[in-house]
Design a protein around this motif. Structure first.
Motif, PDB file in Angstrom:
ATOM      1  N   UNK A  20     -26.020  22.082  15.094  1.00 32.72           N
ATOM      2  CA  UNK A  20     -26.005  22.258  16.552  1.00 32.72           C
ATOM      3  C   UNK A  20     -25.569  20.974  17.248  1.00 32.72           C
ATOM      4  N   UNK A  21     -26.028  19.840  16.758  1.00 35.23           N
ATOM      5  CA  UNK A  21     -25.622  18.560  17.347  1.00 35.23           C
ATOM      6  C   UNK A  21     -24.130  18.308  17.133  1.00 35.23           C
ATOM      7  N   UNK A  22     -23.603  18.704  15.975  1.00 39.73           N
ATOM      8  CA  UNK A  22     -22.170  18.546  15.713  1.00 39.73           C
ATOM      9  C   UNK A  22     -21.317  19.383  16.645  1.00 39.73           C
ATOM     10  N   UNK A  23     -21.760  20.596  16.921  1.00 35.91           N
ATOM     11  CA  UNK A  23     -21.024  21.459  17.856  1.00 35.91           C
ATOM     12  C   UNK A  23     -21.064  20.866  19.262  1.00 35.91           C
ATOM     13  N   UNK A  24     -22.229  20.390  19.672  1.00 35.85           N
ATOM     14  CA  UNK A  24     -22.348  19.786  21.003  1.00 35.85           C
ATOM     15  C   UNK A  24     -21.476  18.533  21.111  1.00 35.85           C
ATOM     16  N   UNK A  25     -21.439  17.733  20.058  1.00 39.03           N
ATOM     17  CA  UNK A  25     -20.617  16.521  20.074  1.00 39.03           C
ATOM     18  C   UNK A  25     -19.128  16.858  20.139  1.00 39.03           C
ATOM     19  N   UNK A  26     -18.709  17.898  19.433  1.00 35.92           N
ATOM     20  CA  UNK A  26     -17.304  18.297  19.463  1.00 35.92           C
ATOM     21  C   UNK A  26     -16.894  18.750  20.859  1.00 35.92           C
ATOM     22  N   UNK A  27     -17.750  19.525  21.501  1.00 34.21           N
ATOM     23  CA  UNK A  27     -17.437  19.986  22.853  1.00 34.21           C
ATOM     24  C   UNK A  27     -17.446  18.847  23.862  1.00 34.21           C
ATOM     25  N   UNK A  28     -18.394  17.934  23.719  1.00 33.07           N
ATOM     26  CA  UNK A  28     -18.454  16.783  24.622  1.00 33.07           C
ATOM     27  C   UNK A  28     -17.226  15.884  24.454  1.00 33.07           C
ATOM     28  N   UNK A  29     -16.813  15.659  23.209  1.00 31.79           N
ATOM     29  CA  UNK A  29     -15.631  14.845  22.942  1.00 31.79           C
ATOM     30  C   UNK A  29     -14.389  15.509  23.493  1.00 31.79           C
ATOM     31  N   UNK A  30     -14.288  16.819  23.354  1.00 30.35           N
ATOM     32  CA  UNK A  30     -13.118  17.536  23.871  1.00 30.35           C
ATOM     33  C   UNK A  30     -13.025  17.408  25.384  1.00 30.35           C
ATOM     34  N   UNK A  31     -14.144  17.555  26.063  1.00 23.73           N
ATOM     35  CA  UNK A  31     -14.140  17.430  27.526  1.00 23.73           C
ATOM     36  C   UNK A  31     -13.730  16.026  27.961  1.00 23.73           C
ATOM     37  N   UNK A  32     -14.237  15.017  27.257  1.00 25.14           N
ATOM     38  CA  UNK A  32     -13.931  13.632  27.620  1.00 25.14           C
ATOM     39  C   UNK A  32     -12.463  13.310  27.381  1.00 25.14           C
ATOM     40  N   UNK A  33     -11.914  13.760  26.248  1.00 25.40           N
ATOM     41  CA  UNK A  33     -10.520  13.449  25.933  1.00 25.40           C
ATOM     42  C   UNK A  33      -9.527  14.308  26.696  1.00 25.40           C
ATOM     43  N   UNK A  34      -9.954  15.473  27.154  1.00 25.43           N
ATOM     44  CA  UNK A  34      -9.049  16.351  27.897  1.00 25.43           C
ATOM     45  C   UNK A  34      -8.673  15.760  29.250  1.00 25.43           C
ATOM     46  N   UNK A  35      -9.455  14.812  29.736  1.00 22.02           N
ATOM     47  CA  UNK A  35      -9.129  14.173  31.008  1.00 22.02           C
ATOM     48  C   UNK A  35      -7.856  13.344  30.911  1.00 22.02           C
ATOM     49  N   UNK A  36      -7.560  12.824  29.739  1.00 25.59           N
ATOM     50  CA  UNK A  36      -6.355  12.035  29.516  1.00 25.59           C
ATOM     51  C   UNK A  36      -5.517  12.757  28.468  1.00 25.59           C
ATOM     52  N   UNK A  37      -4.474  13.444  28.897  1.00 22.72           N
ATOM     53  CA  UNK A  37      -3.696  14.306  28.005  1.00 22.72           C
ATOM     54  C   UNK A  37      -3.046  13.535  26.862  1.00 22.72           C
ATOM     55  N   UNK A  38      -2.616  12.305  27.092  1.00 21.11           N
ATOM     56  CA  UNK A  38      -1.957  11.533  26.029  1.00 21.11           C
ATOM     57  C   UNK A  38      -2.917  11.217  24.886  1.00 21.11           C
ATOM     58  N   UNK A  39      -4.106  10.760  25.218  1.00 22.96           N
ATOM     59  CA  UNK A  39      -5.061  10.430  24.157  1.00 22.96           C
ATOM     60  C   UNK A  39      -5.582  11.698  23.482  1.00 22.96           C
ATOM     61  N   UNK A  40      -5.685  12.783  24.231  1.00 23.01           N
ATOM     62  CA  UNK A  40      -6.147  14.036  23.648  1.00 23.01           C
ATOM     63  C   UNK A  40      -5.156  14.551  22.617  1.00 23.01           C
ATOM     64  N   UNK A  41      -3.868  14.508  22.953  1.00 18.30           N
ATOM     65  CA  UNK A  41      -2.851  14.954  22.002  1.00 18.30           C
ATOM     66  C   UNK A  41      -2.729  14.037  20.801  1.00 18.30           C
TER      67      UNK A  41
END
Length: 75
Positions: A20-41
């Protein structure tokens, strides 16, 4: 609950919590990186998130399986 059944239940609970913590961390990381499209890609984008959620989901299901087996086969 005594002995090995309690150990199996505890190990299953630990696996569920880690999954459960791994799923929460993946979603949190995705939200944080989605703010900057270059780093997300550059970091793998949605593929990285899907793989991380998949692995954490398997850990969660494995933990539930261990807990189920501990309850079924207790003596």
């Amino acid at each position: 609950m005594f002995g090995q059944a309690a150990g199996g239940l505890g190990l299953g609970l630990l696996a569920v919590l880690i999954g459960a913590a791994g799923i929460a961390a993946a979603l949190r990381t995705r939200r944080r990186r989605a703010m900057n499209a270059n780093s997300y890609g550059a970091s793998g984008g949605i593929v990285f998130t899907v793989v991380q959620i998949g692995c954490s989901g398997l850990m969660l299901l494995g933990g539930l399986g261990l807990m189920t087996l501990a309850i079924i086969f207790r003596r």
